[in-house]
Motif scaffolding. Sequence first.
Motif, mmCIF file in Angstrom:
data_model
loop_
_atom_site.group_PDB
_atom_site.id
_atom_site.type_symbol
_atom_site.label_atom_id
_atom_site.label_comp_id
_atom_site.label_asym_id
_atom_site.label_seq_id
_atom_site.Cartn_x
_atom_site.Cartn_y
_atom_site.Cartn_z
ATOM 1 N N SER A 349 0.860 -1.190 0.000
ATOM 2 C CA SER A 349 0.000 0.000 0.000
ATOM 3 C C SER A 349 0.891 1.232 0.000
ATOM 4 O O SER A 349 1.660 1.443 0.934
ATOM 5 C CB SER A 349 -0.890 -0.001 1.240
ATOM 6 N N TRP A 350 0.789 2.017 -1.058
ATOM 7 C CA TRP A 350 1.713 3.136 -1.269
ATOM 8 C C TRP A 350 0.952 4.434 -1.367
ATOM 9 O O TRP A 350 -0.161 4.484 -1.894
ATOM 10 C CB TRP A 350 2.483 2.894 -2.581
ATOM 11 N N LYS A 351 1.541 5.483 -0.822
ATOM 12 C CA LYS A 351 0.953 6.819 -0.964
ATOM 13 C C LYS A 351 1.889 7.652 -1.823
ATOM 14 O O LYS A 351 3.013 7.956 -1.425
ATOM 15 C CB LYS A 351 0.769 7.458 0.415
ATOM 16 N N TRP A 352 1.427 7.979 -3.023
ATOM 17 C CA TRP A 352 2.267 8.762 -3.946
ATOM 18 C C TRP A 352 2.149 10.237 -3.610
ATOM 19 O O TRP A 352 1.033 10.757 -3.468
ATOM 20 C CB TRP A 352 1.834 8.498 -5.400
ATOM 21 N N ASP A 353 3.311 10.910 -3.510
ATOM 22 C CA ASP A 353 3.311 12.335 -3.159
ATOM 23 C C ASP A 353 3.265 13.230 -4.396
ATOM 24 O O ASP A 353 3.366 14.456 -4.285
ATOM 25 C CB ASP A 353 4.548 12.667 -2.302
ATOM 26 N N GLY A 354 3.130 12.622 -5.563
ATOM 27 C CA GLY A 354 3.011 13.413 -6.793
ATOM 28 C C GLY A 354 4.352 13.807 -7.389
ATOM 29 O O GLY A 354 4.400 14.474 -8.417
ATOM 30 N N LYS A 355 5.441 13.382 -6.737
ATOM 31 C CA LYS A 355 6.782 13.725 -7.262
ATOM 32 C C LYS A 355 7.310 12.578 -8.129
ATOM 33 O O LYS A 355 6.827 11.456 -8.028
ATOM 34 C CB LYS A 355 7.727 13.975 -6.092
ATOM 35 N N PRO A 356 8.326 12.826 -8.957
ATOM 36 C CA PRO A 356 8.893 11.747 -9.773
ATOM 37 C C PRO A 356 9.362 10.604 -8.877
ATOM 38 O O PRO A 356 9.904 10.854 -7.791
ATOM 39 C CB PRO A 356 10.080 12.393 -10.482
ATOM 40 N N ALA A 357 9.145 9.378 -9.321
ATOM 41 C CA ALA A 357 9.576 8.213 -8.536
ATOM 42 C C ALA A 357 10.138 7.166 -9.484
ATOM 43 O O ALA A 357 9.727 7.082 -10.653
ATOM 44 C CB ALA A 357 8.397 7.637 -7.755
ATOM 45 N N LEU A 358 11.115 6.411 -8.997
ATOM 46 C CA LEU A 358 11.654 5.282 -9.761
ATOM 47 C C LEU A 358 11.372 4.041 -8.920
ATOM 48 O O LEU A 358 11.983 3.807 -7.890
ATOM 49 C CB LEU A 358 13.162 5.476 -10.003
ATOM 50 N N MET A 359 10.387 3.258 -9.398
ATOM 51 C CA MET A 359 9.803 2.179 -8.598
ATOM 52 C C MET A 359 10.295 0.825 -9.118
ATOM 53 O O MET A 359 10.358 0.613 -10.332
ATOM 54 C CB MET A 359 8.284 2.309 -8.760
ATOM 55 N N ALA A 360 10.650 -0.076 -8.222
ATOM 56 C CA ALA A 360 11.098 -1.412 -8.639
ATOM 57 C C ALA A 360 10.898 -2.400 -7.494
ATOM 58 O O ALA A 360 10.724 -2.001 -6.345
ATOM 59 C CB ALA A 360 12.575 -1.378 -9.037
ATOM 60 N N PRO A 399 5.841 13.359 -12.936
ATOM 61 C CA PRO A 399 4.916 14.166 -12.120
ATOM 62 C C PRO A 399 3.479 14.145 -12.642
ATOM 63 O O PRO A 399 2.541 14.286 -11.860
ATOM 64 C CB PRO A 399 5.513 15.582 -12.225
ATOM 65 N N ASP A 400 3.284 13.945 -13.962
ATOM 66 C CA ASP A 400 1.904 13.874 -14.482
ATOM 67 C C ASP A 400 1.307 12.478 -14.308
ATOM 68 O O ASP A 400 0.200 12.210 -14.785
ATOM 69 C CB ASP A 400 1.864 14.293 -15.959
#
Length: 409
Positions: A349-360, A399-400
Amino acid sequence: MQNHPSRSRRWFLGLGAAWSATLVACRSNTAAPAAEPRALGAAVSPYGSRSKYEKTARFFNQNTKVPLEEAASRTPLHDTYGIITPSSLHFERHHSGVPEIDPSLHTLTIHGLVDRPLVFSVDELKRLPSISRIHFLECSGNSGGEWRGGSTESDVQRIHGLTSCSEWTGVPVATLLKECGVHAEATWVLAEGADASKHDRSIPIKKIMDDALVVYGQNGEPLRPEQGYPLRLLLPGWEGNANVKWLRRLKVMNQAAMSREETSKYTDLMPDGTARQFTFDMEPKSLITKPSGGDTLAGAGPYEVTGIAWTGRGTIASVEITFDGGATWTKARLETPVLPRAHTRFNYSWKWDGKPALMASRCTDDTGYTQPPLGDLITVRGMNSQYHNNGIQAWQIAPDGKITNGNRA
Ligand SMILES: Nc1nc2c(c(=O)[nH]1)N[C@H]1C(S)=C(S)[C@@H](COP(=O)(O)O)O[C@H]1N2
Ligand SMILES: [Mo]
């Protein structure tokens, strides 16, 4: 206990009144009333199908020079739940198309270094003690395109869709070989398919005796033709290519046959010019399947991050997730069942802060092996390799909310 009709009716009406007030309020906010069926629905039917509103499908490239009879189709990993792949969405890889085989005419011959060569009909095999096991099947060419760059726009299905997981039912090959009486000098078994290419692979006899199955069942019904109907060799955890479909022959030998699929193909050319051969194990691997490449997040806020992990060498012990390109990792939740040599579902369960993220994601199995970055594999195997890419897959989130392949981010 007494049933009091008048009181329960009053209670029911009271509740009904409260609800209808709410519903009227709701309806006044919406344009059209709910389209609830007033007429009878469809009649019962002999064989089920999905809702007409569901369109998810296997992907295959229709614009290549490769004839579709020797192509591959890929499982929509971003659009499947749990750990079982619906048989209709299991990936396909054929070298000479899907043969149409009448099960009443098909046989499995066991010969070579045995006391008693035997020929089994499909019905005879079905009378023997059977077992059912849930196992993944992955083509060792899966994710191979990433080795030399891949595409920034690619999605999880196109990059990694050559893996699926089913419940397989059949007979241990060891049961059959014991009936035949295997000679002491036997070390390999050649498995051959009945398709036009007579696809064949040599399998060490230890694997054959340990856990190899001749399967006729897939997810509770007969194997699909695409998966080898009516009989297939299933080698839990080993590269897809060795799992011979439309199995017609097992020849017990004292050396490998050195067939096309274990010499010119399915070997790994190393930097020093030698080739690794018989790399059967599928190494630990995990993927975030949703959200993933091609998805767009609707905005900052909570999201369920889900994926699958698997290892051909045992059982998944843990899966970790990063959102900052590997600087920090946190543990994902493994959903049960966690089975050996099967897809394992993980969630976070993740809360995205709207900033760029590199997820793996990266997984560790019960042998202690942790899934490496692709760069580590390239350091050892160089750029000529392509099979057995179990490197970490990153997804770049802009960000979009747009998500793209983040492997070179
Ligand atoms: N007889 C036969 N067996 C075969 C093949 C084939 O073309 N013919 N393809 C192999 C390859 S390369 C893979 S990855 C798997 C694919 O199995 P699936 O189509 O059930 O997913 O089957 C293997 N067994
Ligand atoms: Mo394959």
